[in-house]
Enzyme design. Structure first.
Site, PDB file in Angstrom:
ATOM      1  CG  HIS A 205      -2.555  -8.374   2.013  1.00 31.91           C
ATOM      2  ND1 HIS A 205      -3.271  -8.539   1.638  1.00 31.91           N
ATOM      3  CD2 HIS A 205      -1.779  -7.341   2.013  1.00 31.91           C
ATOM      4  CE1 HIS A 205      -4.010  -6.987   2.327  1.00 31.91           C
ATOM      5  NE2 HIS A 205      -2.924  -6.120   1.957  1.00 31.91           N
ATOM      6  CB  CYS A 516       0.596   3.519   2.553  1.00 32.97           C
ATOM      7  SG  CYS A 516      -0.816   3.259   1.366  1.00 32.97           S
TER       8      CYS A 516
HETATM    9  C1  PEP Z   1      -1.953  -1.245  -1.674  1.00 33.75           C
HETATM   10  O1  PEP Z   1      -2.906  -1.266  -2.415  1.00 33.75           O
HETATM   11  O2  PEP Z   1      -0.969  -0.634  -2.032  1.00 33.75           O
HETATM   12  C2  PEP Z   1      -2.367  -1.494  -0.382  1.00 33.75           C
HETATM   13  C3  PEP Z   1      -1.072   0.214   0.829  1.00 33.75           C
HETATM   14  O3  PEP Z   1      -2.777  -1.822   0.175  1.00 33.75           O
HETATM   15  P1  PEP Z   1      -2.734  -3.452   0.635  1.00 33.75           P
HETATM   16  O4  PEP Z   1      -1.759  -3.777  -0.178  1.00 33.75           O
HETATM   17  O5  PEP Z   1      -3.324  -3.840   1.565  1.00 33.75           O
HETATM   18  O6  PEP Z   1      -3.490  -3.589  -0.905  1.00 33.75           O
END
Ligand code: PEP
Ligand code: MG
Length: 604
Positions: A205, A516
């Site tokens: 993140h 996403c």
């Molecule tokens: C993912 O896991 O691809 C996602 C979009 O969520 P995050 O990156 O916040 O876990």
């Protein structure tokens, strides 16, 4: 200090050190090192003026009061949720925290060395810990762990005592073992120039945020904190992954020019974009934005995004330093809904881990990625989960809001959430509080959801495909762990087959899938996603221009042909090699260089 510096030459000498790292956010930066320390709460050394000393002392005392209050509350608990042993530990911590000699040592350092409270806490703790470690009695020796815990608590309280810490200097480059997303969010206003870390991965993140903030970042530099000191000049090359310590003047000049050119070219790209996006054979592809930072949508709209495909609501948690209350949540969701308008916002319920809640009574998790996180945390913290759903129901009266559940492992979690939503709606309506229409989606990111996808699509209005976690869980590779980064293979055949299963199930049911994860924001992976059936992709704002360029210059039929070629590949290497050949033959103008990140080769 036992720091081993590689190069003690002056910035003007001819010797500079180059370290190889993994580039995780594009761009160039030239600046001065600021070392970040700390576990739960991260901090750095700041020199303060004489006039600031009194304020800093007050900040320290407020933090000690806050921490003492927290510990007293826990130590007084008698509800059976917390064991006697834990109460004993917290009582011992309270004694350390109330120790006047500890306070006075810390205050003396703040005054004498004119440094921030965090730094003074670090110096004093290190001194005490060193003394404890020399004690022959093993039992007593181990008390240093308690001391470190207390120091962590004071540091956390320093962040939450209401008085903002002093800002970083201009041109700071953050250097750390690891940077927490919450630390980065706190530092936004200081406008750091780049990040260098030892640990982290492309889909961590922190680096997702760095890319969103246009902040160059590199990771994988072993023992970086031993190689630099605060104030060292450093260049970060977020393309090649190089870190240059104590650069020569001619190197600085070269990088300054490169940085100017890079940022100018980015601005031109953004201005030229329109909203509609078609492939060469005229198939529409919808690009949406992933939003984590307040104010992020304005830039996304300029780049041609149609609404928000993923709003990571847990970042509100960082902003408010805890769960925002109902009024704060309604306000935040309404604000983004109004800004985005008809294309809508998909708001994901808090995707947090129990450790991020700093829940005193929670056990430290051995493996947080497989622990109490996301929707599971929602069910275990039902009060907060209901409050979020209630806020979303109320906010949805002003705009087009959708709710997405993170890390769903089967349909039962969706059915239970629907029951909660129904109850919350009834209770609001009874109080004559208006509710809007909330469409419900599920994040598909764990293998069990892939294998039960038909049951899931029967209960939701749409899906979000979270490829970051999907790769992590399908391949059993921690996405935040630099040491296994070479095993994080986005183009593993298992991943491609899983994506296809999801696309087909959604198509059969007639619902949309928004891809996403970071895969959707990578120009090299997007043609493969399109070939697998994706028509909606959502990404980091700063990826939109480059992805649009690729989509507008390829035909969907070509992308399908590419995927056909990949179907029989047995390994990620085979997929990447086959795709590379295809790209060279058909799309050299789009992919002139190596398309996929290089991997370490092991000698067998
Ligand atoms: C993912 O896991 O691809 C996602 C979009 O969520 P995050 O990156 O916040 O876990
Ligand atoms: Mg995820």
């Amino acid at each position: 200090m036992n720091k081993k510096k590689r190069n003690l030459s002056s910035p003007n000498s001819n010797v500079e050190d180059r370290l190889n790292a993994r580039a995780v956010s594009r761009g160039f930066a030239i600046g001065k090192v600021v070392c970040l320390h700390g576990r739960k709460r991260q901090f750095y050394r700041i020199e303060i003026s004489h006039a600031q000393i009194e304020l800093e002392l007050q900040r320290f005392r407020a933090a000690v009061n806050l921490a003492t209050g927290q510990l007293k509350k826990i130590a007084a608990q008698k509800n059976g949720q917390i064991t006697k042993t834990k109460i004993d530990i917290f009582s011992a911590h309270l004694l350390i925290l109330e120790d006047k000699s500890l306070h006075s040592k810390i205050e003396t350092i703040i005054e004498g060395k004119k440094v921030n409270a965090e730094w003074a806490v670090k110096i004093v703790t290190e001194e005490f810990v060193a003394q404890y470690k020399t004690i022959p009695d093993a039992h007593l020796r181990e008390r240093y762990i308690d001391l470190e815990d207390v120091a962590d608590r004071i540091l956390t309280a320093l962040g939450g005592s209401g008085n903002a810490p002093i800002a970083l200097e201009k041109n700071s480059i953050i250097v750390a073992e690891e940077v927490r997303p919450s630390t980065l969010i706190e530092l936004i206003e200081s406008q750091p120039q780049a990040i260098i870390t030892e640990n982290g991965g492309w889909t961590s993140h922190t680096f997702i945020l760095a890319r969103e903030m246009n902040l160059p970042a590199v990771t994988g530099v072993k023992k970086i904190l031993r190689q630099v000191e605060n104030g060292d000049q450093v260049i970060v090359d977020g393309f090649s992954g190089q870190v240059i310590l104590n650069p020569r003047p001619d190197t600085v000049k070269r990088y300054k020019n490169a940085a100017d050119e890079f940022y100018e070219s980015k601005n031109v790209e953004v201005e030229k974009t329109k909203v509609e996006l078609n492939t060469l054979d005229n198939r529409e592809i919808i690009i949406r934005a992933n939003i984590d930072l307040p104010g992020g949508y304005a830039q996304a709209k300029k780049s041609g995004a149609k609404g928000v495909g993923l709003y990571r609501s847990e970042f509100l948690f960082n902003q408010y330093k805890g769960f925002p209350n109902e009024r704060e949540q309604i306000e935040a969701y309404r604000k983004i809904a109004e800004l985005v308008g008809a294309e809508g916002v998909r708001i994901r319920t808090f995707d947090l881990g129990i450790e991020q809640l700093a829940d005193e009574t929670a056990k430290r998790e051995k493996n947080p990625a497989l622990g109490l996180r996301a929707i599971r945390l929602g069910f275990s913290h039902l009060k907060e989960f209901r409050l979020q759903l209630r806020s979303l129901l109320q906010a949805s009266t002003v705009g087009n809001l959708h709710v997405v559940l993170p890390m769903v492992s089967d349909v039962s979690e969706i059915i239970q959430t629907k029951m909660i939503l129904k109850r919350e709606r009834e209770s609001l309506l009874k109080k004559k509080i208006e509710c809007g229409n909330l469409r419900l989606g599920a994040m598909i990111e764990v293998p069990s959801a892939i294998f039960t996808i038909d049951e899931i699509v029967a209960e939701v209005d749409f899906l979000c495909l979270g490829t970051n976690d999907l790769v992590q869980y399908l391949l059993a590779v921690d996405r935040d762990n630099e040491t296994v980064a070479d095993w994080f293979r986005t183009l593993h055949p298992a991943v491609l087959r899983a994506v296809k299963i999801v696309m087909q199930a959604a198509e059969k049911k007639g619902i949309s899938v928004i891809v996403c994860g970071e895969m959707a924001g990578s120009p090299a992976y997007v043609p493969i996603l399109l070939g697998l059936g994706a028509t909606e992709i959502s990404m980091n704002v700063n990826s939109i221009a480059r992805v649009r360029k690729v989509i507008s210059q390829i035909a969907l039929e070509e992308a399908r042909e590419l995927v056909k070629n990949l179907e029989n590949c047995r390994t990620a290497d085979e997929v990447e090699n086959t795709a590379t050949i295809f790209y060279r033959e058909k799309w050299t103008h789009l992919f002139p260089n190596n398309v996929f990140p290089s991997k370490k080769k092991y000698k067998i």
